[in-house]
Scaffold this motif. Structure first.
Motif, PDB file in Angstrom:
ATOM      1  N   ARG A  56     -80.805  -2.714 -22.965  1.00  0.00           N
ATOM      2  CA  ARG A  56     -79.974  -3.033 -24.133  1.00  0.00           C
ATOM      3  C   ARG A  56     -80.644  -4.043 -25.061  1.00  0.00           C
ATOM      4  NH1 ARG A  56     -75.062  -0.758 -23.825  1.00  0.00           N
ATOM      5  NH2 ARG A  56     -74.303  -0.152 -21.763  1.00  0.00           N
ATOM      6  N   TYR A  57     -81.950  -4.178 -24.931  1.00  0.00           N
ATOM      7  CA  TYR A  57     -82.678  -5.108 -25.781  1.00  0.00           C
ATOM      8  C   TYR A  57     -83.777  -4.389 -26.547  1.00  0.00           C
ATOM      9  CZ  TYR A  57     -80.584  -9.472 -24.310  1.00  0.00           C
ATOM     10  OH  TYR A  57     -79.717 -10.507 -24.104  1.00  0.00           O
ATOM     11  N   ALA A  58     -83.889  -4.739 -27.817  1.00  0.00           N
ATOM     12  CA  ALA A  58     -85.075  -4.352 -28.567  1.00  0.00           C
ATOM     13  C   ALA A  58     -86.229  -5.219 -28.086  1.00  0.00           C
ATOM     14  CB  ALA A  58     -84.860  -4.560 -30.059  1.00  0.00           C
ATOM     15  N   MET A  59     -87.383  -4.602 -27.938  1.00  0.00           N
ATOM     16  CA  MET A  59     -88.558  -5.311 -27.458  1.00  0.00           C
ATOM     17  C   MET A  59     -89.655  -5.239 -28.501  1.00  0.00           C
ATOM     18  SD  MET A  59     -87.613  -6.453 -24.536  1.00  0.00           S
ATOM     19  CE  MET A  59     -89.215  -7.102 -24.063  1.00  0.00           C
TER      20      MET A  59
ATOM     21  N   ASP B  40     -86.292   4.235 -31.906  1.00  0.00           N
ATOM     22  CA  ASP B  40     -87.255   4.161 -33.009  1.00  0.00           C
ATOM     23  C   ASP B  40     -88.288   3.071 -32.717  1.00  0.00           C
ATOM     24  OD1 ASP B  40     -85.185   4.915 -35.933  1.00  0.00           O
ATOM     25  OD2 ASP B  40     -86.119   6.182 -34.404  1.00  0.00           O
ATOM     26  N   THR B  41     -89.482   3.294 -33.244  1.00  0.00           N
ATOM     27  CA  THR B  41     -90.542   2.314 -33.133  1.00  0.00           C
ATOM     28  C   THR B  41     -91.000   1.872 -34.518  1.00  0.00           C
ATOM     29  OG1 THR B  41     -92.180   4.093 -32.960  1.00  0.00           O
ATOM     30  CG2 THR B  41     -91.374   3.143 -30.901  1.00  0.00           C
ATOM     31  N   TYR B  42     -91.520   0.676 -34.590  1.00  0.00           N
ATOM     32  CA  TYR B  42     -91.935   0.079 -35.855  1.00  0.00           C
ATOM     33  C   TYR B  42     -93.290  -0.595 -35.644  1.00  0.00           C
ATOM     34  CZ  TYR B  42     -86.960   0.677 -36.644  1.00  0.00           C
ATOM     35  OH  TYR B  42     -85.699   1.213 -36.751  1.00  0.00           O
TER      36      TYR B  42
ATOM     37  N   ARG C 152     -81.329  -8.508 -28.964  1.00  0.00           N
ATOM     38  CA  ARG C 152     -80.381  -7.383 -29.036  1.00  0.00           C
ATOM     39  C   ARG C 152     -80.541  -6.635 -30.351  1.00  0.00           C
ATOM     40  NH1 ARG C 152     -75.906  -7.111 -25.870  1.00  0.00           N
ATOM     41  NH2 ARG C 152     -75.812  -5.043 -26.816  1.00  0.00           N
ATOM     42  N   SER C 153     -80.995  -7.338 -31.374  1.00  0.00           N
ATOM     43  CA  SER C 153     -81.139  -6.761 -32.710  1.00  0.00           C
ATOM     44  C   SER C 153     -82.609  -6.574 -33.069  1.00  0.00           C
ATOM     45  CB  SER C 153     -80.473  -7.667 -33.745  1.00  0.00           C
ATOM     46  OG  SER C 153     -80.881  -7.329 -35.052  1.00  0.00           O
ATOM     47  N   VAL C 154     -82.994  -5.334 -33.396  1.00  0.00           N
ATOM     48  CA  VAL C 154     -84.377  -5.101 -33.803  1.00  0.00           C
ATOM     49  C   VAL C 154     -84.663  -5.774 -35.146  1.00  0.00           C
ATOM     50  CG1 VAL C 154     -84.026  -2.910 -35.005  1.00  0.00           C
ATOM     51  CG2 VAL C 154     -86.195  -3.360 -33.833  1.00  0.00           C
ATOM     52  N   SER C 155     -83.620  -5.954 -35.936  1.00  0.00           N
ATOM     53  CA  SER C 155     -83.819  -6.638 -37.223  1.00  0.00           C
ATOM     54  C   SER C 155     -84.183  -8.099 -37.001  1.00  0.00           C
ATOM     55  CB  SER C 155     -82.547  -6.537 -38.063  1.00  0.00           C
ATOM     56  OG  SER C 155     -82.275  -5.204 -38.409  1.00  0.00           O
ATOM     57  N   ASP C 156     -83.488  -8.748 -36.086  1.00  0.00           N
ATOM     58  CA  ASP C 156     -83.833 -10.147 -35.771  1.00  0.00           C
ATOM     59  C   ASP C 156     -85.225 -10.230 -35.173  1.00  0.00           C
ATOM     60  OD1 ASP C 156     -80.546 -11.436 -34.771  1.00  0.00           O
ATOM     61  OD2 ASP C 156     -81.446 -11.026 -36.729  1.00  0.00           O
TER      62      ASP C 156
ATOM     63  N   ASP D 107     -88.736 -12.225 -36.715  1.00  0.00           N
ATOM     64  CA  ASP D 107     -89.341 -13.312 -35.929  1.00  0.00           C
ATOM     65  C   ASP D 107     -88.312 -14.370 -35.538  1.00  0.00           C
ATOM     66  OD1 ASP D 107     -92.445 -15.263 -36.315  1.00  0.00           O
ATOM     67  OD2 ASP D 107     -91.203 -14.774 -34.585  1.00  0.00           O
ATOM     68  N   VAL D 108     -87.114 -13.940 -35.232  1.00  0.00           N
ATOM     69  CA  VAL D 108     -86.083 -14.867 -34.754  1.00  0.00           C
ATOM     70  C   VAL D 108     -85.489 -14.362 -33.446  1.00  0.00           C
ATOM     71  CG1 VAL D 108     -85.537 -15.860 -37.003  1.00  0.00           C
ATOM     72  CG2 VAL D 108     -84.375 -13.773 -36.251  1.00  0.00           C
ATOM     73  N   ALA D 109     -86.350 -13.796 -32.617  1.00  0.00           N
ATOM     74  CA  ALA D 109     -85.908 -13.219 -31.347  1.00  0.00           C
ATOM     75  C   ALA D 109     -85.355 -14.284 -30.418  1.00  0.00           C
ATOM     76  CB  ALA D 109     -87.073 -12.495 -30.683  1.00  0.00           C
ATOM     77  N   ASP D 110     -84.485 -13.838 -29.531  1.00  0.00           N
ATOM     78  CA  ASP D 110     -83.856 -14.757 -28.581  1.00  0.00           C
ATOM     79  C   ASP D 110     -84.820 -15.242 -27.505  1.00  0.00           C
ATOM     80  OD1 ASP D 110     -80.617 -13.068 -28.556  1.00  0.00           O
ATOM     81  OD2 ASP D 110     -81.401 -14.676 -29.829  1.00  0.00           O
ATOM     82  N   TYR D 111     -85.698 -14.334 -27.061  1.00  0.00           N
ATOM     83  CA  TYR D 111     -86.539 -14.660 -25.913  1.00  0.00           C
ATOM     84  C   TYR D 111     -87.996 -14.319 -26.200  1.00  0.00           C
ATOM     85  CZ  TYR D 111     -81.941 -14.552 -23.731  1.00  0.00           C
ATOM     86  OH  TYR D 111     -80.623 -14.762 -23.444  1.00  0.00           O
ATOM     87  N   TRP D 112     -88.878 -15.163 -25.649  1.00  0.00           N
ATOM     88  CA  TRP D 112     -90.315 -15.009 -25.878  1.00  0.00           C
ATOM     89  C   TRP D 112     -91.091 -15.199 -24.578  1.00  0.00           C
ATOM     90  CZ3 TRP D 112     -92.398 -13.763 -30.592  1.00  0.00           C
ATOM     91  CH2 TRP D 112     -91.540 -13.826 -31.687  1.00  0.00           C
TER      92      TRP D 112
END
Length: 123
Positions: free
Chosen positions: A31-34, A57-59, A100-104, A108-113
């Motif tokens: 359930r996470y965008a990676m 989808d991939t980007y 959770r959001s591919v837009s985030d 570059d504001v992802a929750d986890y790194w």
């Protein structure tokens, strides 16, 4: 506790290939965008690629399109970055990220790194 652990970096000659892996724990991976980012010396961190969990989808950044491929294995809680036709300008520390959001993720504001893995491409 969420953990993202990258592996697979190293030294390769220009034109060569590497596959990076990022194994996660502590989150519902499917359930996470990676995504993958990179940071070269004296440069800002930049987006490389992402995989959206909602629709598959991939980007890709323009600089890696046609050379890099992002994929994921939900059974292994792992995301991969296959890098082909590597160039010296691909040299950087590569980080994986989860949100959770591919837009985030893309912004570059992802929750986890993760902690990053070094990729060095020699000319």
């Amino acid at each position: 506790q969420v953990q993202l652990v990258e592996s697979g970096g190293g030294l390769v000659q220009a034109g060569g290939s590497l596959r990076l892996s990022c194994t996660t724990s502590g989150l519902t991976f499917r359930r996470y965008a990676m995504g993958w980012f990179r940071q070269a010396p004296w440069k800002e961190r930049e987006f490389v690629a992402a995989f959206d969990w909602t629709d598959g989808d991939t980007y890709y950044a323009d600089s890696v399109k046609g050379r890099f491929t992002v994929s994921r294995d939900n059974a292994k809680n792992t995301v991969y970055l296959q890098m082909n036709s590597l160039k010296p300008e691909d040299t950087a520390v590569y980080y994986c990220a989860a949100d959770r959001s591919v837009s985030d993720l893309y912004r570059d504001v992802a929750d986890y790194w993760g902690q990053g893995t070094q990729v060095t491409v020699s000319s």
